[in-house]
Design a protein around this motif. Sequence first.
Motif, PDB file in Angstrom:
ATOM      1  N   ARG A  83       0.818  -1.201   0.000  1.00  0.00           N
ATOM      2  CA  ARG A  83       0.000   0.000   0.000  1.00  0.00           C
ATOM      3  C   ARG A  83       0.865   1.270   0.000  1.00  0.00           C
ATOM      4  NH1 ARG A  83      -4.991   0.737   1.255  1.00  0.00           N
ATOM      5  NH2 ARG A  83      -4.486   2.467  -0.134  1.00  0.00           N
ATOM      6  N   MET A  84       1.962   1.265   0.760  1.00  0.00           N
ATOM      7  CA  MET A  84       2.799   2.462   0.865  1.00  0.00           C
ATOM      8  C   MET A  84       3.458   2.805  -0.461  1.00  0.00           C
ATOM      9  SD  MET A  84       4.476   1.958   4.656  1.00  0.00           S
ATOM     10  CE  MET A  84       5.470   3.463   4.628  1.00  0.00           C
ATOM     11  N   ARG A  85       3.749   1.789  -1.256  1.00  0.00           N
ATOM     12  CA  ARG A  85       4.395   2.042  -2.552  1.00  0.00           C
ATOM     13  C   ARG A  85       3.468   2.755  -3.530  1.00  0.00           C
ATOM     14  NH1 ARG A  85       7.159  -3.719  -1.926  1.00  0.00           N
ATOM     15  NH2 ARG A  85       9.157  -3.039  -1.059  1.00  0.00           N
ATOM     16  N   SER A  86       2.197   2.843  -3.183  1.00  0.00           N
ATOM     17  CA  SER A  86       1.257   3.581  -4.031  1.00  0.00           C
ATOM     18  C   SER A  86       1.288   5.079  -3.756  1.00  0.00           C
ATOM     19  CB  SER A  86      -0.164   3.049  -3.820  1.00  0.00           C
ATOM     20  OG  SER A  86      -0.646   3.404  -2.520  1.00  0.00           O
ATOM     21  N   VAL A  87       2.010   5.479  -2.691  1.00  0.00           N
ATOM     22  CA  VAL A  87       2.082   6.888  -2.321  1.00  0.00           C
ATOM     23  C   VAL A  87       3.220   7.554  -3.093  1.00  0.00           C
ATOM     24  CG1 VAL A  87       2.398   8.527  -0.432  1.00  0.00           C
ATOM     25  CG2 VAL A  87       1.195   6.353  -0.017  1.00  0.00           C
ATOM     26  N   GLU A  88       2.889   8.576  -3.837  1.00  0.00           N
ATOM     27  CA  GLU A  88       3.891   9.266  -4.664  1.00  0.00           C
ATOM     28  C   GLU A  88       4.958   9.917  -3.782  1.00  0.00           C
ATOM     29  OE1 GLU A  88       4.151  12.891  -7.975  1.00  0.00           O
ATOM     30  OE2 GLU A  88       2.217  12.244  -7.141  1.00  0.00           O
ATOM     31  N   GLY A  89       6.207   9.743  -4.164  1.00  0.00           N
ATOM     32  CA  GLY A  89       7.310  10.402  -3.489  1.00  0.00           C
ATOM     33  C   GLY A  89       7.806   9.708  -2.239  1.00  0.00           C
ATOM     34  N   ILE A  90       7.362   8.486  -1.995  1.00  0.00           N
ATOM     35  CA  ILE A  90       7.794   7.791  -0.776  1.00  0.00           C
ATOM     36  C   ILE A  90       9.076   7.011  -1.046  1.00  0.00           C
ATOM     37  CG2 ILE A  90       6.591   5.580  -1.076  1.00  0.00           C
ATOM     38  CD1 ILE A  90       5.696   5.956   1.921  1.00  0.00           C
ATOM     39  N   GLU A  91       9.963   7.005  -0.086  1.00  0.00           N
ATOM     40  CA  GLU A  91      11.177   6.192  -0.149  1.00  0.00           C
ATOM     41  C   GLU A  91      11.208   5.294   1.083  1.00  0.00           C
ATOM     42  OE1 GLU A  91      16.014   6.456  -0.839  1.00  0.00           O
ATOM     43  OE2 GLU A  91      14.842   8.301  -0.574  1.00  0.00           O
ATOM     44  N   ILE A  92      11.315   3.998   0.840  1.00  0.00           N
ATOM     45  CA  ILE A  92      11.287   2.996   1.903  1.00  0.00           C
ATOM     46  C   ILE A  92      12.676   2.394   2.047  1.00  0.00           C
ATOM     47  CG2 ILE A  92      10.325   0.777   2.614  1.00  0.00           C
ATOM     48  CD1 ILE A  92       7.759   1.584   1.092  1.00  0.00           C
ATOM     49  N   TYR A  93      13.134   2.264   3.284  1.00  0.00           N
ATOM     50  CA  TYR A  93      14.474   1.762   3.557  1.00  0.00           C
ATOM     51  C   TYR A  93      14.412   0.339   4.112  1.00  0.00           C
ATOM     52  CZ  TYR A  93      15.205   6.816   3.359  1.00  0.00           C
ATOM     53  OH  TYR A  93      15.215   8.135   2.975  1.00  0.00           O
ATOM     54  N   GLY A  94      15.416  -0.456   3.752  1.00  0.00           N
ATOM     55  CA  GLY A  94      15.509  -1.798   4.307  1.00  0.00           C
ATOM     56  C   GLY A  94      15.176  -2.871   3.286  1.00  0.00           C
ATOM     57  N   PRO A  95      15.391  -4.128   3.674  1.00  0.00           N
ATOM     58  CA  PRO A  95      15.206  -5.243   2.743  1.00  0.00           C
ATOM     59  C   PRO A  95      13.746  -5.586   2.512  1.00  0.00           C
ATOM     60  CG  PRO A  95      15.782  -6.069   4.908  1.00  0.00           C
ATOM     61  CD  PRO A  95      15.853  -4.575   5.004  1.00  0.00           C
ATOM     62  N   GLU A  96      13.510  -6.380   1.471  1.00  0.00           N
ATOM     63  CA  GLU A  96      12.153  -6.817   1.171  1.00  0.00           C
ATOM     64  C   GLU A  96      11.640  -7.734   2.279  1.00  0.00           C
ATOM     65  OE1 GLU A  96       8.672  -6.727  -0.982  1.00  0.00           O
ATOM     66  OE2 GLU A  96      10.510  -5.578  -1.317  1.00  0.00           O
TER      67      GLU A  96
END
Length: 406
Positions: free
Chosen positions: A313-326
Amino acid sequence: MNAKDIRKDFPILDQQVNGNDLIYFDTSATSQTPSPVIDAMTAYYEAYNSNVHRGVHTLGTKATDGYEQARMKVRSFINAKRFEEVVFTRGTTAAINLVARSFGDMVIEPGDEIVVTEMEHHANIVPWQELAKRTQAELKFIPMEADGTLTMENVEATIGEKTKIVAITHVSNVLGTINDIKAIAEVAHRNDAYIAVDGAQAVPHMSVDVQDLDVDFYAFSGHKMLGPTGIGVLYGRSELLDDMEPIEYGGDMIDFVDLRTSTWTDLPVKFEAGTPMIAEAIGLAAAIDYIEDIGPEAILEYEQELVNYALERMRSVEGIEIYGPESRAGLITFNLSDVHPHDLATALDSEGVAVRAGHHCAQPLMKWLGVSSTARASFYIYNTTEEIDSFIESLKRTKEFFSYEF
């Protein structure tokens, strides 16, 4: 596992914050406390509040029984071989400092190496920095991959014949990385080194067997596993704890005191100077009962469902950068473009969503990531996918607000 039923045991969650239902996504900092834990601590204060070990009266005996039964409960929970290997401390930080100050000073010599990683919480870096300064040892870091994981090749290359202590987190409080402690312990022991593990983010969320992991020391905190603040656990091999000197003195840890010399009592009380955390130990035991009733495997499986759903769901938010492994534990650290993490956390709080913002006591890791701070959402057994959906909508509204040109 039914999170909606579990939520009924957490009275704090049944409230509104800023006119919205509370969504608590900050368990990695402190978990919430279920009613059975609160009730157990209240019962101690209402029915048998007394000091332990010293008294022979009825209340003192009941308090001592409750305190030592809590120790036995912890021993079984982490599968320590002996109850003497369970030392109650003020928390993970105090436990790590005890190992660094007592055991570290005993075994480290000039030129020895202490191996850590850049993903460590400050509590698992600073004590080793200070030990290295005191002993003229070298602090070495296992290199991380781009996604914040460790390879066994880098572990093998960093731990060598000069390594005396490997200090490493089981689960990163920022990246969610789950380190292969059993494999790292094997490398450490093959090089005649000892391994000390920060398990604060692991014990609440998965099954931990210290004998199977083959660790020398393992530390964790009550307040991250549904228990009270102010209590933690240091597991240590009994043969190592036997040789260690206490770093706090007085009260119950004394065996015999003369005017100029003193001797110490047996394990584990040797390391528990003064009046211990009696109510907190009883509360911790109740928290363990609660976790075991659900089952660590069920908790891990449910958290994996939550974090995978949240990542999608978070990857659908424009401009978000997520840190860490899958593949990660139940937390997500992220940044939203053009929004400072503290502004983001404030905006989310205005809609009842509690997340953590800052450097998360991991400034070296922030530097490695190339940022000064991040936001973090962390999940537990009382969270739901519906809450994640509301969180996503709050993120989108926050992004829209800060993108608006006034």
